[in-house]
Design an enzyme around this catalytic site. Structure first.
Site, PDB file in Angstrom:
ATOM      1  N   CYS A 100       0.853  -1.193   0.000  1.00 27.09           N
ATOM      2  CA  CYS A 100       0.000   0.000   0.000  1.00 27.09           C
ATOM      3  C   CYS A 100       0.888   1.242   0.000  1.00 27.09           C
ATOM      4  CB  CYS A 100      -0.885  -0.035   1.246  1.00 27.09           C
ATOM      5  SG  CYS A 100      -1.689   1.532   1.593  1.00 27.09           S
ATOM      6  N   CYS A 104      -3.635   7.423  -1.718  1.00 28.23           N
ATOM      7  CA  CYS A 104      -4.933   7.506  -2.413  1.00 28.23           C
ATOM      8  C   CYS A 104      -6.062   8.001  -1.521  1.00 28.23           C
ATOM      9  CB  CYS A 104      -5.347   6.156  -2.967  1.00 28.23           C
ATOM     10  SG  CYS A 104      -3.989   5.113  -3.370  1.00 28.23           S
ATOM     11  N   THR A 191      -4.511   4.635   7.217  1.00 25.18           N
ATOM     12  CA  THR A 191      -3.431   4.277   6.307  1.00 25.18           C
ATOM     13  C   THR A 191      -2.450   5.440   6.132  1.00 25.18           C
ATOM     14  OG1 THR A 191      -4.810   2.732   5.118  1.00 25.18           O
ATOM     15  CG2 THR A 191      -2.966   3.661   3.895  1.00 25.18           C
ATOM     16  N   GLU A 257      -0.671   1.410   9.292  1.00 23.10           N
ATOM     17  CA  GLU A 257      -1.918   2.041   9.696  1.00 23.10           C
ATOM     18  C   GLU A 257      -1.753   2.509  11.135  1.00 23.10           C
ATOM     19  OE1 GLU A 257      -2.008  -1.140   8.327  1.00 23.10           O
ATOM     20  OE2 GLU A 257      -2.446  -0.319   6.344  1.00 23.10           O
ATOM     21  N   HIS A 292     -12.827   5.531  -3.482  1.00 28.11           N
ATOM     22  CA  HIS A 292     -11.824   4.654  -2.874  1.00 28.11           C
ATOM     23  C   HIS A 292     -11.985   3.210  -3.353  1.00 28.11           C
ATOM     24  CE1 HIS A 292      -8.339   4.448  -0.520  1.00 28.11           C
ATOM     25  NE2 HIS A 292      -8.807   3.555   0.335  1.00 28.11           N
ATOM     26  N   TYR A 296      -8.857   0.726  -5.566  1.00 31.29           N
ATOM     27  CA  TYR A 296      -8.322  -0.613  -5.348  1.00 31.29           C
ATOM     28  C   TYR A 296      -7.747  -1.226  -6.624  1.00 31.29           C
ATOM     29  CZ  TYR A 296      -9.272  -0.448  -0.441  1.00 31.29           C
ATOM     30  OH  TYR A 296      -9.218  -0.109   0.882  1.00 31.29           O
ATOM     31  N   CYS A 298      -4.911  -0.545  -7.034  1.00 35.93           N
ATOM     32  CA  CYS A 298      -3.609  -0.881  -6.436  1.00 35.93           C
ATOM     33  C   CYS A 298      -3.456  -2.388  -6.277  1.00 35.93           C
ATOM     34  CB  CYS A 298      -3.450  -0.182  -5.096  1.00 35.93           C
ATOM     35  SG  CYS A 298      -4.591  -0.794  -3.824  1.00 35.93           S
ATOM     36  N   GLU A 446      -7.195  -5.667   3.948  1.00 32.92           N
ATOM     37  CA  GLU A 446      -7.674  -4.378   3.451  1.00 32.92           C
ATOM     38  C   GLU A 446      -8.560  -4.566   2.221  1.00 32.92           C
ATOM     39  OE1 GLU A 446      -4.773  -1.408   2.587  1.00 32.92           O
ATOM     40  OE2 GLU A 446      -6.278   0.158   2.850  1.00 32.92           O
TER      41      GLU A 446
HETATM   42  C1  LIG Z   1      -5.672  -2.230   6.314  1.00 34.73           C
HETATM   43  C2  LIG Z   1      -6.792  -1.257   6.400  1.00 34.73           C
HETATM   44  C3  LIG Z   1      -6.585   0.073   6.052  1.00 34.73           C
HETATM   45  C4  LIG Z   1      -7.613   0.996   6.177  1.00 34.73           C
HETATM   46  N1  LIG Z   1      -7.364   2.312   5.860  1.00 34.73           N
HETATM   47  C5  LIG Z   1      -8.312   3.246   6.133  1.00 34.73           C
HETATM   48  C6  LIG Z   1      -8.052   4.631   5.940  1.00 34.73           C
HETATM   49  O1  LIG Z   1      -6.970   5.025   5.514  1.00 34.73           O
HETATM   50  N2  LIG Z   1      -9.023   5.524   6.242  1.00 34.73           N
HETATM   51  C7  LIG Z   1     -10.222   5.133   6.729  1.00 34.73           C
HETATM   52  O2  LIG Z   1     -11.050   5.989   7.007  1.00 34.73           O
HETATM   53  N3  LIG Z   1     -10.502   3.830   6.921  1.00 34.73           N
HETATM   54  C8  LIG Z   1      -9.581   2.879   6.646  1.00 34.73           C
HETATM   55  N4  LIG Z   1      -9.870   1.559   6.846  1.00 34.73           N
HETATM   56  C9  LIG Z   1     -11.120   1.211   7.491  1.00 34.73           C
HETATM   57  C10 LIG Z   1     -12.142   0.463   6.669  1.00 34.73           C
HETATM   58  O3  LIG Z   1     -12.889   1.340   5.881  1.00 34.73           O
HETATM   59  C11 LIG Z   1     -12.994  -0.312   7.686  1.00 34.73           C
HETATM   60  O4  LIG Z   1     -12.192  -1.392   8.141  1.00 34.73           O
HETATM   61  C12 LIG Z   1     -14.304  -0.811   7.118  1.00 34.73           C
HETATM   62  O5  LIG Z   1     -15.162   0.263   6.862  1.00 34.73           O
HETATM   63  C13 LIG Z   1     -14.971  -1.792   8.083  1.00 34.73           C
HETATM   64  O6  LIG Z   1     -15.118  -1.221   9.345  1.00 34.73           O
HETATM   65  P1  LIG Z   1     -14.592  -2.001  10.628  1.00 34.73           P
HETATM   66  O7  LIG Z   1     -13.189  -2.389  10.393  1.00 34.73           O
HETATM   67  O8  LIG Z   1     -14.909  -1.156  11.797  1.00 34.73           O
HETATM   68  O9  LIG Z   1     -15.407  -3.338  10.663  1.00 34.73           O
HETATM   69  P2  LIG Z   1     -16.850  -3.572  11.254  1.00 34.73           P
HETATM   70  O10 LIG Z   1     -17.709  -2.422  10.869  1.00 34.73           O
HETATM   71  O11 LIG Z   1     -16.759  -3.933  12.670  1.00 34.73           O
HETATM   72  O12 LIG Z   1     -17.311  -4.822  10.412  1.00 34.73           O
HETATM   73  C14 LIG Z   1     -17.167  -6.177  10.857  1.00 34.73           C
HETATM   74  C15 LIG Z   1     -18.366  -6.979  10.348  1.00 34.73           C
HETATM   75  O13 LIG Z   1     -19.561  -6.495  10.983  1.00 34.73           O
HETATM   76  C16 LIG Z   1     -20.517  -6.142  10.002  1.00 34.73           C
HETATM   77  N5  LIG Z   1     -21.251  -4.981  10.504  1.00 34.73           N
HETATM   78  C17 LIG Z   1     -20.737  -3.785  10.896  1.00 34.73           C
HETATM   79  N6  LIG Z   1     -21.717  -2.952  11.288  1.00 34.73           N
HETATM   80  C18 LIG Z   1     -22.861  -3.623  11.136  1.00 34.73           C
HETATM   81  C19 LIG Z   1     -24.226  -3.288  11.374  1.00 34.73           C
HETATM   82  N7  LIG Z   1     -24.580  -2.109  11.842  1.00 34.73           N
HETATM   83  N8  LIG Z   1     -25.160  -4.239  11.085  1.00 34.73           N
HETATM   84  C20 LIG Z   1     -24.814  -5.444  10.605  1.00 34.73           C
HETATM   85  N9  LIG Z   1     -23.541  -5.798  10.357  1.00 34.73           N
HETATM   86  C21 LIG Z   1     -22.576  -4.907  10.627  1.00 34.73           C
HETATM   87  C22 LIG Z   1     -19.731  -5.846   8.743  1.00 34.73           C
HETATM   88  O14 LIG Z   1     -20.499  -5.997   7.561  1.00 34.73           O
HETATM   89  C23 LIG Z   1     -18.595  -6.863   8.844  1.00 34.73           C
HETATM   90  O15 LIG Z   1     -19.016  -8.086   8.326  1.00 34.73           O
HETATM   91  C24 LIG Z   1      -8.866   0.593   6.660  1.00 34.73           C
HETATM   92  C25 LIG Z   1      -9.091  -0.749   6.998  1.00 34.73           C
HETATM   93  C26 LIG Z   1      -8.073  -1.672   6.865  1.00 34.73           C
HETATM   94  C27 LIG Z   1      -8.325  -3.107   7.277  1.00 34.73           C
HETATM   95  S1  SF4 Z   2      -6.076   2.377  -2.542  1.00 30.44           S
HETATM   96 FE1  SF4 Z   2      -4.524   0.810  -2.204  1.00 30.44          FE
HETATM   97  S2  SF4 Z   2      -2.543   1.831  -2.179  1.00 30.44           S
HETATM   98 FE2  SF4 Z   2      -4.123   3.377  -2.005  1.00 30.44          FE
HETATM   99  S3  SF4 Z   2      -4.317   3.749   0.157  1.00 30.44           S
HETATM  100 FE3  SF4 Z   2      -5.867   2.214  -0.325  1.00 30.44          FE
HETATM  101  S4  SF4 Z   2      -4.852   0.208  -0.102  1.00 30.44           S
HETATM  102 FE4  SF4 Z   2      -3.257   1.787  -0.071  1.00 30.44          FE
END
Ligand SMILES: Cc1cc2nc3c(=O)[nH]c(=O)nc-3n(C[C@H](O)[C@H](O)[C@H](O)COP(=O)(O)OP(=O)(O)OC[C@H]3O[C@@H](n4cnc5c(N)ncnc54)[C@H](O)[C@@H]3O)c2cc1C
Ligand code: SF4
Length: 484
Positions: A100, A104, A191, A257, A292, A296, A298, A446
């Site tokens: 990553c 982006c 990120t 992250e 966003h 992907y 990427c 991710e």
């Molecule tokens: C490596 C990585 C990088 C990331 N980078 C960024 C970033 O730069 N900026 C940023 O803003 N975010 C970032 N994210 C966050 C990403 O957008 C969230 O992980 C994603 O939106 C899921 O939220 P959560 O991780 O809280 O999971 P959860 O919301 O806890 O989800 C877990 C499970 O529960 C379910 N669930 C959640 N809420 C409900 C509900 N109300 N009802 C029923 N089911 C539900 C989901 O569908 C899923 O199956 C990143 C995530 C990862 C893993």
């Molecule tokens: S789009 Fe891909 S490279 Fe860009 S911030 Fe997200 S995971 Fe990282």
């Protein structure tokens, strides 16, 4: 300075005074920390490539504000071609870094705000769009990296922000002053946070009237007083602290992250882009998520690296000519290029928003991201199949270099006699890195959760698929329409 060099980017980070914690200790020197450094290298590649003539057409664009050449990561998409180039840039950088490259999220936040601040002004008579353009000019002129911060910790997933047992589980306004607002809360999984000059905060969900204190968007310098960064662990992360570099898998780059906490942080009014206009929060979430999910692209570039590694390991193992091996590599390419089709398609079907910004086709962007939640897992499964068990049982680089047992490692890990045993170890470590190690954070988990968990895309697909048109087409052909 419209385009920073990689070196200038690194130096600009040294000027920041970030409050960063890792392994329970405050980091004194973030830029040179061996755990962070590979991720800084990956962002630096976005600066470096902008100066290379062969990539300039993908990596740079003309600012619609100043006419100056700017890095595409700070550009507002002005046409379909811009969107297509964004997808191609993502693949290019994914292939170059194998991880990553972090920049982006900020680009997608800028583009989403360019649409929603304009629409908010039209609806509420506010002045957010001009404010946003002033901010954009600053970002473009300084060639800044912005962290796009959407995801709140969210506490109890079943209840909205105002009903959370801990009101800080969503970022919120806690005070209003004549010169700005005070913010409290946190953003999770951020990120590239400690490699960023700026942090752009957006709400994480559509909001109702009761949640209006949570409907807030703003941008701040990343070293603003009261912002605390707590760096997340990655699988195998401390291999970066070991001597040698083979066991890291990716010897050049990485990602990171962080949990970003806002402890009563002051935001001046000129950096506020949404303030309690709760009915605009959902639009900002959807717009950012659409962009966003396109980003992907990427994963296609990282997929290129993994497919290349699978081909290499098959050669080192002496089985590259076997029919099933060739077929598995074909399947990996088929899945990877199918992903590429999705990110090119949603860009090619882009359209102009009232602000002038070009948006991706939301349905296709969501279909693309839904595929991203699946195909990298299957590509990884096939790569692990071809790698063999050694990718998880291989002795360390220190054992290879040991005067006592090094010769045994060399003797027993040699496979196809005309290939290098050491190269075989290198490529096995790369496959491990991408499918189980530090880079699997970006390539797998991710892919699953980034830009929203799979269910978030299914909700959008159900909203955007034109079911009436499909039913009408079916009715017409089977004669139902005629009998209506
Ligand atoms: C490596 C990585 C990088 C990331 N980078 C960024 C970033 O730069 N900026 C940023 O803003 N975010 C970032 N994210 C966050 C990403 O957008 C969230 O992980 C994603 O939106 C899921 O939220 P959560 O991780 O809280 O999971 P959860 O919301 O806890 O989800 C877990 C499970 O529960 C379910 N669930 C959640 N809420 C409900 C509900 N109300 N009802 C029923 N089911 C539900 C989901 O569908 C899923 O199956 C990143 C995530 C990862 C893993
Ligand atoms: S789009 Fe891909 S490279 Fe860009 S911030 Fe997200 S995971 Fe990282």
């Amino acid at each position: 300075m419209a385009l920073m060099t990689a070196k200038q980017y690194e130096e600009s980070l040294r000027e920041l005074n970030l409050n960063v914690y890792m392994f329970g200790k405050k980091l004194q020197n973030v830029v040179d920390d061996p755990m962070i450094r590979p991720s800084m290298n990956a962002v630096a590649a976005t600066y470096e490539l902008a100066h290379q003539p062969e990539y300039e057409h993908l990596m740079t664009a003309r600012s619609h504000l100043t006419g100056e050449k700017v890095n595409r990561f700070t550009h507002i998409h002005q046409c379909v071609d811009d969107l297509v180039k964004k997808s191609k840039m993502g693949r290019l950088l994914g292939r170059l870094t194998g991880c990553c490259f972090q920049r982006c999220v900020g680009m997608d936040a800028l583009n989403a705000l360019s649409i929603v601040t304009y629409n908010t002004d039209q609806k509420h008579g506010t002045k957010y769009y001009d404010r946003f353009l002033d901010y954009l000019r600053h970002v473009q002129e300084k060639d800044l990296t912005c962290d796009g911060a959407m995801t709140d910790p969210k506490g109890h997933r079943g209840v909205p922000p105002h009903k959370q047992p801990d009101p800080d589980h969503f970022v919120r306004v806690v005070d209003e002053q004549s010169d700005g607002i005070i913010i409290r809360g946190a953003k999770a999984h951020q990120t590239g946070a400690v490699n960023s000059h700026e942090i752009i905060v957006m709400p994480t969900l559509a909001m109702r009237e009761e949640d209006r204190d949570y409907a807030v968007s703003f941008a701040l310098p990343s070293d603003t007083k009261g912002i605390i960064y707590i760096v997340g662990r990655q699988s195998c992360d401390t291999r970066k602290l070991e001597s040698g570099c083979m066991d890291r898998g990716n010897v050049l780059y990485g990602g990171h992250e962080a949990l970003v906490v806002f402890e009563n942080v002051f935001v001046p009014w000129d950096r506020v882009f949404m303030y309690k206009e709760h009915e605009m929060a959902g639009q900002l979430v959807e717009s950012f998520a659409g962009y966003h999910r396109q980003s992907y692209a990427c994963k296609v570039g990282v997929g290129d690296v993994l497919i290349g590694a699978a081909q290499l390991v098959a050669e080192y193992n002496g089985v590259a000519g076997a029919g099933h091996v060739k077929d598995k590599l074909i399947e990996m390419n088929h899945l990877n290029e199918t992903l590429y089709c999705g990110c090119i398609a949603c860009a090619s079907e882009g359209y102009q928003e009232p602000s002038g910004t070009y948006s991706v086709d939301t349905l296709l962007a969501n279909v693309h991201k839904q595929n991203v939640t699946r195909f990298p897992y299957e590509i990884s499964r096939l790569a692990q199949d071809l790698a063999g068990g050694l990718m998880v049982t291989c002795p360390s680089e220190q054992d290879l270099n040991s005067p006592e047992v090094g010769h045994l490692v060399t003797k027993y890990l040699q496979a196809e006699p005309n290939t290098s045993m050491k190269d075989r170890m290198h490529v096995l470590r790369l496959i491990e890195n991408l499918t189980l190690g530090a880079a699997a954070v970006g390539y797998l988990t991710e892919s699953m959760h980034g830009a929203g968990s799979p269910q978030a895309q299914r909700v959008m697909i159900s909203r955007r698929a034109n079911m009436q048109e499909k039913v009408k087409a079916a009715k017409r052909l089977c004669g139902i329409e005629a009998s209506d």
